[in-house]
Design an enzyme around this catalytic site. Structure first.
Site, PDB file in Angstrom:
ATOM      1  N   CYS A 175       0.817  -1.233   0.000  1.00 25.29           N
ATOM      2  CA  CYS A 175       0.000   0.000   0.000  1.00 25.29           C
ATOM      3  C   CYS A 175       0.845   1.275   0.000  1.00 25.29           C
ATOM      4  CB  CYS A 175      -0.962  -0.009   1.175  1.00 25.29           C
ATOM      5  SG  CYS A 175      -1.997  -1.467   1.196  1.00 25.29           S
ATOM      6  N   HIS A 182      -3.569   7.033   2.128  1.00 26.77           N
ATOM      7  CA  HIS A 182      -3.978   5.704   1.697  1.00 26.77           C
ATOM      8  C   HIS A 182      -5.366   5.416   2.267  1.00 26.77           C
ATOM      9  CE1 HIS A 182      -4.207   1.565   0.823  1.00 26.77           C
ATOM     10  NE2 HIS A 182      -4.028   1.155   2.062  1.00 26.77           N
ATOM     11  N   ASN A 236     -10.359  -0.404  -0.351  1.00 28.74           N
ATOM     12  CA  ASN A 236      -8.899  -0.296  -0.244  1.00 28.74           C
ATOM     13  C   ASN A 236      -8.269  -0.873  -1.516  1.00 28.74           C
ATOM     14  OD1 ASN A 236      -6.177  -0.674   0.279  1.00 28.74           O
ATOM     15  ND2 ASN A 236      -6.472  -1.471   2.344  1.00 28.74           N
TER      16      ASN A 236
HETATM   17  O1  UT7 Z   1      -3.855  -1.360   3.603  1.00 27.80           O
HETATM   18  C1  UT7 Z   1      -3.868  -1.878   4.889  1.00 27.80           C
HETATM   19  C2  UT7 Z   1      -4.834  -3.036   4.862  1.00 27.80           C
HETATM   20  N1  UT7 Z   1      -5.326  -3.426   6.124  1.00 27.80           N
HETATM   21  C3  UT7 Z   1      -6.213  -2.728   6.859  1.00 27.80           C
HETATM   22  O2  UT7 Z   1      -6.595  -1.629   6.558  1.00 27.80           O
HETATM   23  C4  UT7 Z   1      -6.754  -3.382   8.080  1.00 27.80           C
HETATM   24  C5  UT7 Z   1      -6.826  -2.493   9.270  1.00 27.80           C
HETATM   25  N2  UT7 Z   1      -7.774  -3.052  10.213  1.00 27.80           N
HETATM   26  C6  UT7 Z   1      -9.091  -2.837  10.087  1.00 27.80           C
HETATM   27  O3  UT7 Z   1      -9.536  -2.121   9.213  1.00 27.80           O
HETATM   28  C7  UT7 Z   1     -10.003  -3.480  11.091  1.00 27.80           C
HETATM   29  O4  UT7 Z   1      -9.224  -4.156  12.049  1.00 27.80           O
HETATM   30  C8  UT7 Z   1     -11.024  -4.448  10.454  1.00 27.80           C
HETATM   31  C9  UT7 Z   1     -12.041  -3.660   9.640  1.00 27.80           C
HETATM   32  C10 UT7 Z   1     -10.323  -5.461   9.549  1.00 27.80           C
HETATM   33  C11 UT7 Z   1     -11.757  -5.213  11.521  1.00 27.80           C
HETATM   34  O5  UT7 Z   1     -12.410  -4.302  12.411  1.00 27.80           O
HETATM   35  P1  UT7 Z   1     -12.296  -4.487  13.997  1.00 27.80           P
HETATM   36  O6  UT7 Z   1     -13.100  -3.434  14.602  1.00 27.80           O
HETATM   37  O7  UT7 Z   1     -10.825  -4.550  14.322  1.00 27.80           O
HETATM   38  O8  UT7 Z   1     -13.008  -5.881  14.210  1.00 27.80           O
HETATM   39  P2  UT7 Z   1     -12.415  -7.217  14.851  1.00 27.80           P
HETATM   40  O9  UT7 Z   1     -11.411  -7.851  13.959  1.00 27.80           O
HETATM   41  O10 UT7 Z   1     -12.033  -6.920  16.263  1.00 27.80           O
HETATM   42  O11 UT7 Z   1     -13.703  -8.141  14.859  1.00 27.80           O
HETATM   43  C12 UT7 Z   1     -14.850  -7.816  15.655  1.00 27.80           C
HETATM   44  C13 UT7 Z   1     -15.938  -8.832  15.347  1.00 27.80           C
HETATM   45  C14 UT7 Z   1     -15.471 -10.273  15.381  1.00 27.80           C
HETATM   46  O12 UT7 Z   1     -16.514 -11.060  15.931  1.00 27.80           O
HETATM   47  P3  UT7 Z   1     -16.473 -11.506  17.489  1.00 27.80           P
HETATM   48  O13 UT7 Z   1     -15.214 -12.304  17.629  1.00 27.80           O
HETATM   49  O14 UT7 Z   1     -16.465 -10.233  18.266  1.00 27.80           O
HETATM   50  O15 UT7 Z   1     -17.718 -12.300  17.628  1.00 27.80           O
HETATM   51  C15 UT7 Z   1     -15.304 -10.642  13.928  1.00 27.80           C
HETATM   52  O16 UT7 Z   1     -15.483 -12.028  13.692  1.00 27.80           O
HETATM   53  O17 UT7 Z   1     -16.441  -8.612  14.009  1.00 27.80           O
HETATM   54  C16 UT7 Z   1     -16.436  -9.860  13.304  1.00 27.80           C
HETATM   55  N3  UT7 Z   1     -16.265  -9.576  11.886  1.00 27.80           N
HETATM   56  C17 UT7 Z   1     -17.291  -9.304  11.057  1.00 27.80           C
HETATM   57  N4  UT7 Z   1     -18.621  -9.248  11.264  1.00 27.80           N
HETATM   58  C18 UT7 Z   1     -19.395  -8.914  10.218  1.00 27.80           C
HETATM   59  C19 UT7 Z   1     -15.089  -9.499  11.180  1.00 27.80           C
HETATM   60  N5  UT7 Z   1     -15.355  -9.189   9.905  1.00 27.80           N
HETATM   61  C20 UT7 Z   1     -16.707  -9.054   9.806  1.00 27.80           C
HETATM   62  C21 UT7 Z   1     -17.575  -8.736   8.741  1.00 27.80           C
HETATM   63  N6  UT7 Z   1     -18.904  -8.680   8.996  1.00 27.80           N
HETATM   64  N7  UT7 Z   1     -17.125  -8.471   7.490  1.00 27.80           N
END
Ligand code: UT7
Length: 321
Positions: A111, A248, A278
């Protein structure tokens, strides 16, 4: 003499995939995706390639700059999703454009790729080796996304952006910084082809994006503001001097975290990730092109570009439009 972006262009696949479409594939919802990322839809390739998108973005950047492909001396394509291992995407783009004179090669810094390529072009031009460059970020991330993994497949989109860079009397790049942290590589990775020859083979790999989202999030919110400050110091400028921060486009909450840490005004941080997701190395040049075509970039404006992602890699560039 300054080194300046004189033209921009971009290209997106025709197919738009909404969050609602995403719910047909994985257990997710429009509300979750919007709330956690800010993304509403993204463009997904139905046949467009890194090369075809890059070539289209380049044609538009050339037209915008009033230049001909044949004038191009350096053609850099930043990508982490090339169609082929060899030849590089840049050579294929060179052939499509008819930029016969250009020296063409790819650069992969995920990225941060476009930014690192822009800085590479700056160094070549500053050293007097070439007089101009086409710098491109092009990705078809949909081919390395695991479409069964809801934590990653909702984030990414396909597209390409390009800029034409050359010497100018005024304005241009005032300073930049780049950083890499290979020790943290495992938080965002995608395997390539396996080693499989008469003498060795490695256990089966995973040719799809694997990510520790929380780690990437924390890294971006911590390191990017510090990196921007470093670039501003180099340019002898302050956060308040900047007119626009073209970051980004990974996650709206990451961008919020960055402007809060910097103490900068939110309205200086344009966002298009709600429409394109992204797009890794394509994110910055596509947003730049949108702003340029909307007439939002006026001569003399001060911009900060900042890219960050897998590697880990991150950097910032301060420039006068
Ligand atoms: O260019 C760089 C590329 N990478 C990035 O930009 C990633 C940076 N990170 C992020 O953007 C965030 O960490 C995410 C958007 C990927 C995830 O958001 P979060 O607030 O950190 O969520 P989390 O990983 O802590 O997950 C919270 C919950 C989980 O469920 P439980 O364990 O609390 O029951 C996940 O399983 O959300 C669940 N979850 C979803 N639910 C619905 C994860 N993905 C999804 C989804 N839809 N697509």
């Amino acid at each position: 003499m300054a080194i300046k972006i004189m033209g921009t262009g971009s290209a997106l696949p025709e197919k738009i995939m909404t969050n609602e479409d995403m719910t047909q594939l994985v257990d997710t919802s429009d509300a979750w995706i919007r709330e956690r990322t800010g993304i509403g839809s993204r463009h997904i390739s139905t046949g467009e390639t890194v090369v075809s998108l890059a070539a289209q973005a380049c044609r538009r950047a050339l037209e915008n700059a009033g230049r001909e492909a044949a004038e191009t001396e350096l053609l850099l394509v930043a990508t982490c999703t090339p169609e082929r291992g060899i030849p590089c995407a840049a050579c294929q783009v060179q052939s499509e454009l008819g930029a016969a004179r250009a020296v063409a090669f790819d650069l992969n810094a995920a990225c941060a790729g476009f930014l690192f390529a822009l800085h590479t072009a700056w160094a070549y031009i500053e050293a007097g080796i070439y007089r101009n460059a086409l710098v491109v970020g092009s990705e078809v991330l949909s081919k390395i996304v695991d479409w069964t993994d809801r934590s990653t497949c909702v984030l990414f989109g396909d597209g390409a952006g390009a800029v034409w860079v050359e010497r100018s009397e005024r304005g241009g790049i005032r300073g930049f910084v780049q950083h890499s942290d290979g020790n943290k590589g495992a938080v965002l990775q995608c395997d390539s082809r396996e080693l499989h020859n008469p003498f060795a083979s490695v256990p089966s790999q995973t040719p799809y994006i694997q990510m520790d989202g929380r780690e990437v999030f924390a890294f971006a919110v911590r390191q990017v503001p510090a990196c921007i400050q470093e670039a501003l110091e180099q340019a002898q400028m302050t956060v308040q001097d900047v007119d626009l921060y073209v970051l980004h486009q990974a996650n709206k909450r990451i961008i919020e975290g960055i402007y809060k840490r910097l103490g900068a005004e939110p309205e200086k941080f344009p966002i298009n990730l709600d429409r394109v997701g992204n797009m890794s190395s394509a994110a910055i040049p596509v947003l730049l092109d949108e702003l340029n075509r909307e007439g939002k970039l006026k001569e003399g404006m001060l911009l900060v570009l900042s890219g960050f992602g897998a590697g880990l890699t991150y950097g910032a560039c301060v420039l006068e439009w």
